[in-house]
Design a protein around this motif. Sequence first.
Motif, PDB file in Angstrom:
ATOM      1  N   LEU A 184       1.241   4.295  -2.787  1.00 26.37           N
ATOM      2  CA  LEU A 184       1.110   5.724  -2.493  1.00 26.37           C
ATOM      3  C   LEU A 184       2.327   6.492  -2.997  1.00 26.37           C
ATOM      4  CD1 LEU A 184      -0.544   5.761   1.030  1.00 26.37           C
ATOM      5  CD2 LEU A 184      -1.543   6.316  -1.185  1.00 26.37           C
ATOM      6  N   ASP A 231       0.848  -1.211   0.000  1.00 26.15           N
ATOM      7  CA  ASP A 231       0.000   0.000   0.000  1.00 26.15           C
ATOM      8  C   ASP A 231       0.874   1.248   0.000  1.00 26.15           C
ATOM      9  OD1 ASP A 231      -2.161  -1.587   0.000  1.00 26.15           O
ATOM     10  OD2 ASP A 231      -2.773  -1.221   2.068  1.00 26.15           O
ATOM     11  N   ILE A 238      -5.156  -0.100  -4.506  1.00 25.67           N
ATOM     12  CA  ILE A 238      -5.279   0.251  -3.092  1.00 25.67           C
ATOM     13  C   ILE A 238      -6.688  -0.053  -2.584  1.00 25.67           C
ATOM     14  CG2 ILE A 238      -6.082   2.657  -3.182  1.00 25.67           C
ATOM     15  CD1 ILE A 238      -3.153   2.560  -1.297  1.00 25.67           C
TER      16      ILE A 238
END
Lengths: 772, 772
Positions: B416, B412, B512
Amino acid sequence: MPGAGRAAGVRRLRPQRPEEPPAREDLLLAAAYVSDAQYNRNVPFETSPRAIRLYYFYNHWTMQVAIYFFICVDLSLALFEEPALFPLPFLATSIAEVLCLTAFFGRLVHFAKVTPQMVFWKDTKNICIMVTIVLTLIDLIIYGSLEAVNIHSIRWSRALRPVFLINFPESRQIRRTFRSIRNTLPDILYVFLLFMFSVLIFSLMALKLFGVRSLKTVEGLPYFTDILEIAFELYVLVTTANSPDVMMPAYNFSRWYSLYFITYIIINTYIFMSVFLAVVYNNYRKHLKNEILKLAYLKRRKMIEAFNILKVKVGTEFVVTEAQWKRLAKIVMPHISSPHLELLLRISDEGQKGHVDKMNFLRLADLLNIQVVAINIKRHPLEDWMPRVYQSSASLLVQRMVRHRIFVWVYDVIILVNAIFIALDEKKPFISNAEWLFLSLYIIEILLKLYTYEPRAYFGRKQFWNWFDTLIIIAALVATVANATIQSAGNYNSQQILDIVLILRILRLLRIIVSIQRFRLIVTTLINIGPTILTFGGLVLVVYYVFAIIGMEAFQGKVWFFDPNFTTPEAQVCGNPALTGSAFARDHYCKNNFNDLASSFIVLMELTVVNQWHVLAGGFALVTHQAAKLYFISFHIVVVILIVNIFIAFILEAFFVAYSLEKSEVETAIEKKIQELGVGVQEEEMQDGKLIDNMDAKDSGFSGDDGDNKRKALKGLYFRIASKKYRTVDALLQQMFESEITPEDEGPSLDEILNLSPSDIYPKNPSFGNSA
Amino acid sequence: MPGAGRAAGVRRLRPQRPEEPPAREDLLLAAAYVSDAQYNRNVPFETSPRAIRLYYFYNHWTMQVAIYFFICVDLSLALFEEPALFPLPFLATSIAEVLCLTAFFGRLVHFAKVTPQMVFWKDTKNICIMVTIVLTLIDLIIYGSLEAVNIHSIRWSRALRPVFLINFPESRQIRRTFRSIRNTLPDILYVFLLFMFSVLIFSLMALKLFGVRSLKTVEGLPYFTDILEIAFELYVLVTTANSPDVMMPAYNFSRWYSLYFITYIIINTYIFMSVFLAVVYNNYRKHLKNEILKLAYLKRRKMIEAFNILKVKVGTEFVVTEAQWKRLAKIVMPHISSPHLELLLRISDEGQKGHVDKMNFLRLADLLNIQVVAINIKRHPLEDWMPRVYQSSASLLVQRMVRHRIFVWVYDVIILVNAIFIALDEKKPFISNAEWLFLSLYIIEILLKLYTYEPRAYFGRKQFWNWFDTLIIIAALVATVANATIQSAGNYNSQQILDIVLILRILRLLRIIVSIQRFRLIVTTLINIGPTILTFGGLVLVVYYVFAIIGMEAFQGKVWFFDPNFTTPEAQVCGNPALTGSAFARDHYCKNNFNDLASSFIVLMELTVVNQWHVLAGGFALVTHQAAKLYFISFHIVVVILIVNIFIAFILEAFFVAYSLEKSEVETAIEKKIQELGVGVQEEEMQDGKLIDNMDAKDSGFSGDDGDNKRKALKGLYFRIASKKYRTVDALLQQMFESEITPEDEGPSLDEILNLSPSDIYPKNPSFGNSA
């Protein structure tokens, strides 16, 4: 333990949850204690009535009106404070504000008197009000002293004023809606985050796809080059406000780029916005049902408690004696007429055994709540005064004519002709004279109807359309006469009065709705849900007020309105050079400003309608800072995504409920008994909309007795259930959920009820779509 | 009467209503006849299978694909005809059209062969197709002959082409939505009339209030002087498209006039538009329930009929023998695996008595419809190939690591960081190199997962997110490599490929969503209702097509798009002097024209989004005639008021249904039996989203047998019900309504079922909101 009983009785006088109204079952329970006390003569009678008086005084309508008056004054202070519509010195407004605060404090003290201390201090509403009073006083003192030394600070506590409106016990409808919003928030938050994620992903794509192409917008600005700018534009696109302009540069560059925007619109505008509505609606129903089921359980519990106080053992079962029952009903409804009471007793005491059993006793609150209309079949007064003339063949012919369907049709045609005349230019004398003809035709119609139908029936309480007709016509008559008088007096022609005359003249055309059954049904439904729409009015007022105060502090004096004929360059840019060349100035939006409360409300209204909101946001961002857009975005989220969706959910639900109008079980029982006793009126005779002929429908449910008490009970009076058309949506919902509680079900314990979460109440095995 | 039986059997082969699909219960009923015939050896066996073959051939997927292909060709002809996107001579398009018509006619003849004459000719769909074919041929001939003598006429029959799409039996979803719209029309008509009445009343008021004040709009035109103009402006205000511009002149004149507009917006924009939604939604639910209940009754009746054919008397009750039952199931589902069949038999024959009673027999179609997943617990292939390495401590550590929650979190964070890198300028070499790093990280992730989890389980049928992940990564890899190759080969930089690479790179960020449970739930619901959203796609296509054809005939060549850099005065007014000074030209909307099918569709899309539609309408009215506005108004009524509202109603309903997902009674029975027999898999192990470890979930409901037949039935195989997440909304609805029919209820007679009106089915005593 008589002492304990008395204490409990007094304690029970205030509702279980302080925010609930003093409902019939509360009174019943209290009355049961009183009645029991009287009966047993064990406790002194005086104490309870004093507590009841204090409680009644707290709930008296004058007190409630007074408190609403002070709330209104407090809220309207914003009109007189800087930036003011009608400027008043700071001293005047601050004195008024202190007065209001004193009134609120007094009300709170009174409330504390009728509420046990523990309950009072546990209630966040009371804490809220006290904190707000203190904060407002602090702010007043700081602002006043700074003002005294000529330093201008911000009156931030003004944004807290709606707290008083929300938190006084009388505004529980608004509070319920707020609770419903608060409960919806967690669910909507995730959808919102996903939605924002989707907007960001699309923004990134737009930056990569269009940012490098050095395209230009219509205004010649760079197109899609800054990620924040893109995200804002795409957020605006969700509201559709900048469609298709935002697409045009890319579309002009290549046809294929339209696919990007179409995908975006389908996903974010259509699907996500519908999901928002679905989530809001789903939660709204869930929590509504929860709240109403809570109320129903509480009512059931109170009735059981009352029964347990009054019960005596007859044979094997516990019952309430007829005398006890009558005493109770008389205490709760002192003005009930004897025939009505007799009717209710016959329903409750099915076998005429002289006592009422538990199941029937539990229904008492519902029985008393149902408005039974006692109908007096009366003759037309003219028939009494001059029977010969009224019964003459000419008179009867007139009456037959008026009752005939063709009479209605003729007037429909007259209304249509009138509409055409109104559309034509009223400057011609022929047409302005025709106006007098139409007016007299309408007056003749009303007189004829009053001649034919019994006047008191014609102007009965529930005859909404007759009232509407008459009021419109009389108002038009008065205004037209006033206008003509003024015109003939001088040559002075008052535009205001003329405007009113014109509007009234046009409103008269609405009478055509009455003639068309289907139209009348739709309008009646809308009128029924009117009171609850007003709740939304209160909610919107609160939100608008807070945003208006913030907006005035942030944007006052940045934008000025100049007279349209005044075409200096300054007037073109609303007095602020920062707006040069902006869409805000180009569209002449200068009057959309935050320079006083009224203007702010109109701007917020425009923002609620959504269209062009990005132009307003962009304009105010130019004259202050780009961050100002956050104000507009948060307004959109709060008002459009939350409140408007709840409003739509409410209208949907109200319509579904209205479509599935059904009589409740208790009502059916009453109607059956009315028929059995032969005192009923045929439903067909009473069909809505049809004029009630020679009947005076009186609402004996709440109104006083009507002199018929002396007659033998149930003689000469006819009953019917008040039309269900006029019940509120809330009442309908409550009735629906109550039918889900079986008569034997005593419900969960009090603590369980108050802590019910929606999922507990929710049926585990849903069947689909029953409410449609 | 064996002959009658056979005839009935053949007749029953086509569904009761020709528009229904060949459902399992139809096959069961037919098979019951066949099986009965085989068993009794009374009728020759050959005739029935031939009829079945003809019927199967009609329903074969190749035939269906072929007919859809011809429909697509026919519809897409508009791209090649004048005004064309890719011009082709009239001869070519007309030959293609005649070919399509022939195909449609052939299909119709085939349908007539498998349908009794009476039924065929009674069906309006067939008549519709025939009439359309004839009309199209007539139009072709007229147009062709006129063209030959150089007279240009209108190809009006092109607007009829969607008739083929709607009326072929395969499009019953679209047809159902059309029926739903048609059924809603009477109800909505009255609301619409009342709404138009309200608009007219307000128009009259506006004329009287503002018309005499000689105000000017921003463009300097007279403001509110013509009643038709006012009515149009006020209609536009209902769509909010001209708010607040339409108010500004009056508001600038006097603050009080804003009250007029606020009242108008509240009544017409908010209340009436919500009422439209309420009426559409209410009808949608009512008719949906009606249709689905009809299907359920039909199914019940067919099953009873099948039972009556096969029943034998055992003791006091009629039953179907086990052999007969097995033969039947095998005929209907030839590929059913023995363990699965055994499982179903054990459920149907509760007491193992060797026969199935009526109640259990009626459930057979449902039983066969439930997708039972047979799970083969398999070891990882690597474990088989090199058990030592795979089971080594290092390998086990890797597997533990991959299964750990932190592994997900790490990725994750990587996503990002990747998002930030994408947002930065990719011109810098550091950032474009980082792209390779991210790509390899993602590939490593997938490889690690494949190492840890059984690959066939990882790419199981229902593992949507794994598929999504892998496809996105592979596509990004391929595109990035292709782009790099092209770039290094020449210095040529393909913008198209770069665009695709960029989009894929950004779509990777969607991964995500997988990590956040709540997001995944929302997206899964959206994906579930996806197929039905496609139905709306079909509906919108039909309406768009008709409006596009009309629009092209009316507005083609009136407005031209010039290159944005081309700034002659002609380009400024879109090549049409009539547009001088109009908002259409000012906003550079020249590319929004009807000069070919693609452009028309994009204009219609913009009209659906509503914003600025009055500018488009005004522009096209200027270049043709004011009456052109009627085209735009009718588009708004049809698409926005009807279709978009039905779409919203559908999404609302789908979400409510998704919120109240419940297992059906039959499913519960199957699950209980699975557990009883000890062949179940714990639900928790199968939790959605969690990766299935070492399991190969096979869908044995419809797929063929898997070689496990040789094993002893019910050994080594584990079953579970296919996750209800993936069922369609229709299936859920059907299941919900079916539970309302009691098992004993044989339903109304066939004629009654087919003529059911919604009010018959609707429960008289609704309880509220169960479906929320």
